[in-house]
Design a protein around this motif. Structure first.
Motif, short mmCIF file in Angstrom:
data_model
loop_
_atom_site.label_atom_id
_atom_site.label_comp_id
_atom_site.label_asym_id
_atom_site.label_seq_id
_atom_site.Cartn_x
_atom_site.Cartn_y
_atom_site.Cartn_z
N PRO A 290 0.97 -1.40 0.05
CA PRO A 290 0.09 -0.05 -0.06
C PRO A 290 0.82 1.27 0.19
O PRO A 290 0.42 2.53 -0.63
CB PRO A 290 -0.86 -0.33 1.37
N GLU A 291 2.12 1.34 0.63
CA GLU A 291 2.69 2.31 0.67
C GLU A 291 4.04 2.35 -0.34
O GLU A 291 5.00 2.88 -0.08
CB GLU A 291 3.44 2.55 2.07
N ARG A 292 3.67 1.80 -1.46
CA ARG A 292 5.02 1.67 -2.43
C ARG A 292 5.30 2.96 -2.99
O ARG A 292 6.36 3.10 -3.41
CB ARG A 292 4.41 0.63 -3.45
N GLU A 293 4.25 3.71 -3.46
CA GLU A 293 4.21 5.14 -4.12
C GLU A 293 5.25 6.00 -3.17
O GLU A 293 5.01 6.26 -2.30
CB GLU A 293 3.13 5.60 -4.69
N GLY A 294 6.37 6.44 -4.13
CA GLY A 294 7.28 7.33 -3.23
C GLY A 294 8.39 6.56 -2.65
O GLY A 294 9.52 7.21 -2.47
N ALA A 295 8.52 5.31 -2.57
CA ALA A 295 9.55 4.70 -1.88
C ALA A 295 10.83 4.75 -2.78
O ALA A 295 11.86 4.82 -2.41
CB ALA A 295 9.18 3.17 -1.47
N TRP A 296 10.78 4.34 -3.96
CA TRP A 296 11.88 4.54 -4.83
C TRP A 296 12.67 5.73 -4.84
O TRP A 296 13.92 6.17 -4.50
CB TRP A 296 11.72 4.22 -6.38
N THR A 297 11.86 6.94 -5.04
CA THR A 297 12.40 8.19 -4.94
C THR A 297 12.92 8.59 -3.55
O THR A 297 14.10 9.24 -3.57
CB THR A 297 11.38 9.24 -5.07
N ALA A 298 12.31 8.09 -2.49
CA ALA A 298 12.94 8.45 -1.24
C ALA A 298 14.24 7.77 -0.96
O ALA A 298 15.04 8.03 -0.29
CB ALA A 298 11.88 8.16 0.05
N ALA A 299 14.36 6.39 -1.54
CA ALA A 299 15.49 5.55 -1.23
C ALA A 299 16.83 6.29 -1.92
O ALA A 299 17.87 5.92 -1.39
CB ALA A 299 15.22 4.21 -1.67
N GLN A 300 16.37 6.86 -3.01
CA GLN A 300 17.49 7.49 -3.56
C GLN A 300 18.13 8.72 -2.80
O GLN A 300 19.36 8.84 -2.80
CB GLN A 300 17.35 7.97 -5.10
N SER A 301 17.40 9.56 -2.27
CA SER A 301 17.74 10.68 -1.53
C SER A 301 18.50 9.94 -0.32
O SER A 301 19.44 10.66 0.13
CB SER A 301 16.58 11.45 -1.03
N LEU A 302 17.73 9.04 0.38
CA LEU A 302 18.66 8.65 1.64
C LEU A 302 19.75 7.86 1.21
O LEU A 302 20.70 7.86 2.23
CB LEU A 302 17.44 7.41 2.32
N PHE A 303 20.18 7.19 0.14
CA PHE A 303 21.32 6.71 -0.32
C PHE A 303 22.36 7.65 -0.20
O PHE A 303 23.21 7.52 -0.10
CB PHE A 303 21.06 6.22 -1.54
N ARG A 304 22.10 8.91 -0.84
CA ARG A 304 23.05 9.90 -0.88
C ARG A 304 23.18 10.50 0.51
O ARG A 304 24.39 11.06 0.65
CB ARG A 304 22.37 11.16 -1.67
N LEU A 305 22.39 10.21 1.47
CA LEU A 305 22.63 10.72 2.75
C LEU A 305 23.36 9.56 3.67
O LEU A 305 23.63 9.70 4.87
CB LEU A 305 21.26 10.84 3.39
N ARG A 306 23.48 8.56 2.95
CA ARG A 306 24.18 7.46 3.82
C ARG A 306 23.45 6.72 4.89
O ARG A 306 23.97 6.24 5.84
CB ARG A 306 25.68 7.64 4.06
N TRP A 307 22.10 6.84 4.64
CA TRP A 307 21.26 5.93 5.42
C TRP A 307 21.68 4.55 5.53
O TRP A 307 21.83 3.78 4.37
CB TRP A 307 19.82 6.09 5.24
#
Length: 904
Positions: free
Chosen positions: A117-134
């Motif tokens: 159900p919360e799939r939308e937006g996950a890929w975009t957020a993951a890319q940003s968090l990748f750059r932040l070294r989450w």
């Protein structure tokens, strides 16, 4: 594919490391070394770090992963809670938790294989968090597939609110006799057992909804409904009837967020259809509770760094799916901000009053504005005492001001009014005002702007307004600035306000400090001030007068701008100017109150107020200094500002009379609700609890635990908790004693398989601690005042309440004044009886509950025993006898041993 990282679990019972091949117990030093060298999978890093004594512990926290994958979804942050949401078997002991975490990771990541159900937006957020070294970002990004089309994310997902025509004033209607009772049957179900007390309560509550006969004279009903009466549905019946007939809104006000959530659930009986309920029922809180989208955008675009930036992106994931944007008690997990310690969560809300309203690019999607507009169309608005008083005092939302109120948890009206109508001229308050006027003075990132920047377009249009802004900016330089506390402590204050604070500090230390005060806060009454304080107060008053004048002028100029309506002043711009007027008016009123307080220094006392000087300290460190003013009776302004304009109000609680004798109890209820300040007397109603307290509960007063003996107190708690098999709520009157007891018994109880949680010890918010406690019948929870009231835990999780001593009020300057006015020791007794009644009320919440209440104090006066329900057995016993009686009572409980016990 399993992750190549070990899992770490630490409890009071031990420490374990699990890999794909083995699970082994390790020492603290080895665990810290592994965690420092290798990314580890864990559950609640701050809590595990505290248990290891390694505060900087980081790793792959499963709670962060869950918050990313299932935003706005509730989960208890424990192995049991994680097993429930992951669909996994619950580990049965501590040694199994570390390997369980490895399985939980795979179960959660399996979500990414499909369209959850919360799939939308996950890929975009993951890319940003990748750059932040989450730490989780590489794992999640590898699992997620890039969407075929650009996905909507956050701001594009949020709906816009719409303006509606003003709602007509409520019609004058009458609820006929029997109508509320009939509605009550509809709410409870026609097949439900009829409860005479609830039916009588609904009928009595109807009087608050009758037409008002005289101006400034509301129909006030005081109704005490003992636990188990069903007062929520009892007042929802007439409230919903009146709302339907009159076309108006009933505001139901609570003191605690827990009851707000509970009321939201209860209204499902009133409006079973979810869409209808969303339109008819709205929960409102102060704007500082809601996510500010402009602050969030700033954080996402670089305003935050490090861990705070990661939190901002997880909050953004939540915001896209949140029902209402409420960050405090809403659907944002209370444990999420605590994972990041103090990194940024408060900066994501509007706590400084800097909202630019229609000037914000997200204004039409603002959670705060949406809630305000939804409440103007709702039939039932679930608010809180603070918001009700703020709206009334500051003239907010006058067009939709309610005429009917229900004040649930009405015994807290006095406390809420005491906080709302108080004045504090402190260093923290003045530096906040300086920041609001001047904006950032030392560079740095962020969207904070000063008054001139926020109103630049208005200033360019109106010369008088521009001049007033410049004068306010110049005058704000006299307020305390960064580093004020250090300068005052070193005897080198800068400016008139800091000089005043230095004088306050000097006189407070001279008159209040005592040997062995252990660094706790100091205070002294504002009486016979010395010449240094009098001179400093005069200079500070002159500086504040120079500040308040341009603020008042600016407010009037903005009102003139609205009246003249220049070409650029469209609807959104008008809303922004109106918001600025309200914000400036609030600040001007604050400064005016400060001036009134300063006029008291060296002048005559005002019998309506209690004034004092204070140095606030914690752990031996000063954190604020200032002058304070409270109403001697804060229900006076409450009655004037809230009750008198209303047409009717119901004040209700299970402990409204505070456990006093009949007439004395009602006098207390009236005095603490504002009834004596109304021309028409309040009507009274009382329904006693239907529970069989003689069978279901007992009160034991332990006579052989010496006051102040922490080892003996800890031993008593440990033995009582073991005897009850957990399920214990331990209440303390001092944080120091709570910590001392917890430190002595946590490991001991862990060896018994009994988890122990503690407020002010565990790095977990209070609401989440209660959720954890409620979820595990074997757990126990230690806490202070916040857990004495408003906590609803069923009997299978709460079987024993233990108080470490008689909850006498703190002997402060304010209390001393009220004690003198309220009858001396009798005033103290009333407060203690009310606290005991509230604490006992946590124990028996259902007809099949059973439990014991233990007071660890030989000095418990017999005159206070009326706080407990009539019929409940009361005995003074030794600790040995108390342990035996509790073991016998609770071992026969049909619930003890049922359900899963969570490891420590």
């Amino acid at each position: 594919m399993p992750l190549p990282y070990p899992a770490l679990h630490a409890s009071h019972a031990g420490i374990w490391i699990a890999t794909g091949e083995e699970t082994r117990a390790v020492g603290r030093g080895e665990a810290i070394r592994i965690a420092a060298d290798t990314p580890v999978i864990l559950l609640n890093a701050p809590l595990i770090g505290q248990r290891l004594g390694y505060a900087e512990l980081t790793g792959l926290d499963l709670l962060e992963l869950y918050a990313f994958l299932r935003p706005a979804q509730f989960a208890v942050p424990t192995p049991k809670g994680l097993a429930r949401v992951a669909g996994l078997p619950m580990p049965t002991d501590d040694a199994q938790i570390a390997p369980f975490l490895l399985r939980a990771v795979e179960a959660l990541l399996d979500l990414t294989d499909g369209d959850w159900p919360e799939r939308e937006g996950a890929w975009t957020a993951a890319q940003s968090l990748f750059r932040l070294r989450w730490p989780w970002a590489p794992v999640v990004a590898e699992r997620l597939k890039k969407p075929a089309v650009n996905e909507r994310w956050l701001f594009s997902r949020l709906p816009e609110w719409e303006e509606h025509a003003p709602r007509p004033a409520p019609r004058t209607v009458t609820i006929e006799p029997g109508e509320a009772e009939t509605r009550l049957v509809d709410l409870t179900g026609h097949g439900a057992e009829e409860r005479a007390g609830q039916r009588a309560y609904a009928g009595a509550a109807t009087a608050a909804f009758a037409p008002r006969a005289v101006r400034d004279t509301p129909n006030l009903v005081l109704a005490e409904a003992g636990t188990g009466i069903g007062k929520t549905l009892g007042y929802l019946a007439p409230a919903s009837l009146w709302a339907e007939k009159a076309g108006g809104a009933v505001w139901i006000s609570t003191y605690t967020k827990a009851l707000q959530r509970q009321l939201g659930q209860e209204t499902a009986r009133l409006y079973p259809d979810a869409a209808t309920r969303k339109a008819k029922v709205v929960t409102r809180k102060g704007r500082e509770n809601y996510l500010c989208l402009l602050n969030l955008e700033d954080a996402l675009q670089g305003g935050f760094a490090g861990r705070a930036a990661i939190l901002a992106h997880l909050v953004a994931r939540w915001a896209a799916y949140s029902a209402d944007g409420d960050m405090v008690g809403g659907d944002l997990p209370g444990w999420l901000p605590t994972l990041f310690r103090r990194n940024g969560s408060t900066a994501l809300t509007d706590r400084r009053g800097e909202c630019v309203y229609a000037g914000c690019p997200h204004y039409k999607k603002c959670f705060i504005e949406r809630a305000a507009r939804a409440s103007s169309e709702a039939d039932i608005v679930i608010a809180n005492h603070a918001l009700v008083m703020v709206n009334a005092a500051r003239g907010r939302e006058l067009a939709t001001r309610p005429t009917r109120y229900v004040f649930d948890e009405g015994h807290h009206i006095f406390d809420a009014a005491d906080s709302m109508f108080a004045t504090a001229l402190t260093g923290a308050e003045t530096i906040e005002l300086r920041r609001w006027i001047l904006g950032p003075e030392s560079g740095g990132r962020g969207r904070r702007r000063g008054l001139a920047a926020r109103l630049s377009d208005v200033a360019s249009y109106d010369e008088g307004g521009s001049r007033a802004i410049a004068e306010a900016v110049a005058a704000a330089g006299a307020l305390a600035s960064e580093g004020w506390l250090q300068r005052v402590g070193e005897g080198a204050p800068f400016g008139p306000i800091e000089t005043l604070l230095a004088a306050v500090r000097g006189l407070t230390y001279a008159r209040a400090e005592q040997p062995g005060d252990a660094g706790y806060g100091l205070e002294t009454e504002l009486a016979e001030p010395d010449a240094t304080l009098i001179e400093a107060a005069a200079a500070a008053a002159a500086a504040l007068d120079t500040l308040v004048r341009p603020l008042v002028t600016l407010g009037r100029r903005l009102e003139a701008v609205l009246a003249e309506a220049p070409d650029w002043l469209d609807g959104p711009a008008r809303a922004r100017v109106e918001g600025a007027i309200a914000s400036i008016g609030w600040r001007a009123e604050t400064v005016a109150a400060w001036l009134s307080l300063l006029a008291r220094v060296g002048g005559p006392a005002d019998a309506d107020f209690v004034d004092w000087l204070a140095v606030d300290r914690g752990d031996g460190r000063e954190f604020d200094i200032g002058l304070h003013r409270h109403w001697l009776d804060p229900t006076r302004p409450f009655a004037e500002i809230v009750l008198k304009p209303a047409h009717g109000a119901l004040v209700t609680s299970a402990t409204l009379t505070g456990g006093g004798t009949h007439e004395e109890g009602w006098e207390v209820a009236e005095a603490r609700s504002g009834a004596p300040h109304l021309a028409r007397p309040a009507s009274r109603f009382q329904a006693v609890s239907p529970f069989d307290y003689a069978r279901q509960a007992e009160v034991l007063i332990v006579t052989d635990v010496k006051r102040g003996d922490i080892p003996a107190l800890a031993n008593a708690y440990a033995r009582l908790i073991v005897a009850s098999g957990g399920g214990t709520l331990g209440l303390f009157t001092a944080i120091r004693r709570l910590r001392g007891v917890h430190g002595r018994i946590a490991d001991r109880l862990a060896r018994e398989g009994l988890p122990l949680h503690a407020q002010h010890v565990d790095p977990i918010d209070t609401g989440t601690l209660v959720d954890i406690f409620r979820d595990d019948p074997g757990a126990s929870l230690l806490g202070t005042d916040a857990l004495r009231d408003g906590v609803d835990v069923p009997g299978d999780s709460l079987r024993l309440v233990v108080m470490e001593g008689v909850p006498w009020p703190k002997p402060s300057v304010l209390h001393g004044a009220r004690r003198l006015a309220g009858g001396g020791s009798a005033y103290d007794d009333r407060i203690v009886r009310a606290r005991l009644a509230q604490a006992f009320g946590r124990l028996i919440r259902r007809a099949d509950d059973s439990g014991a209440f233990v007071m660890l104090s030989a000095a418990m006066p017999s005159r206070l025993l009326t706080a407990f329900p009539p019929g409940v057995p009361i005995a003074r016993v030794t600790l040995d006898e108390a342990v035996s009686r509790i073991a016998a009572r609770l071992s026969s409980s049909p619930r003890l041993g049922h359900g899963m016990r969570e490891p420590a």
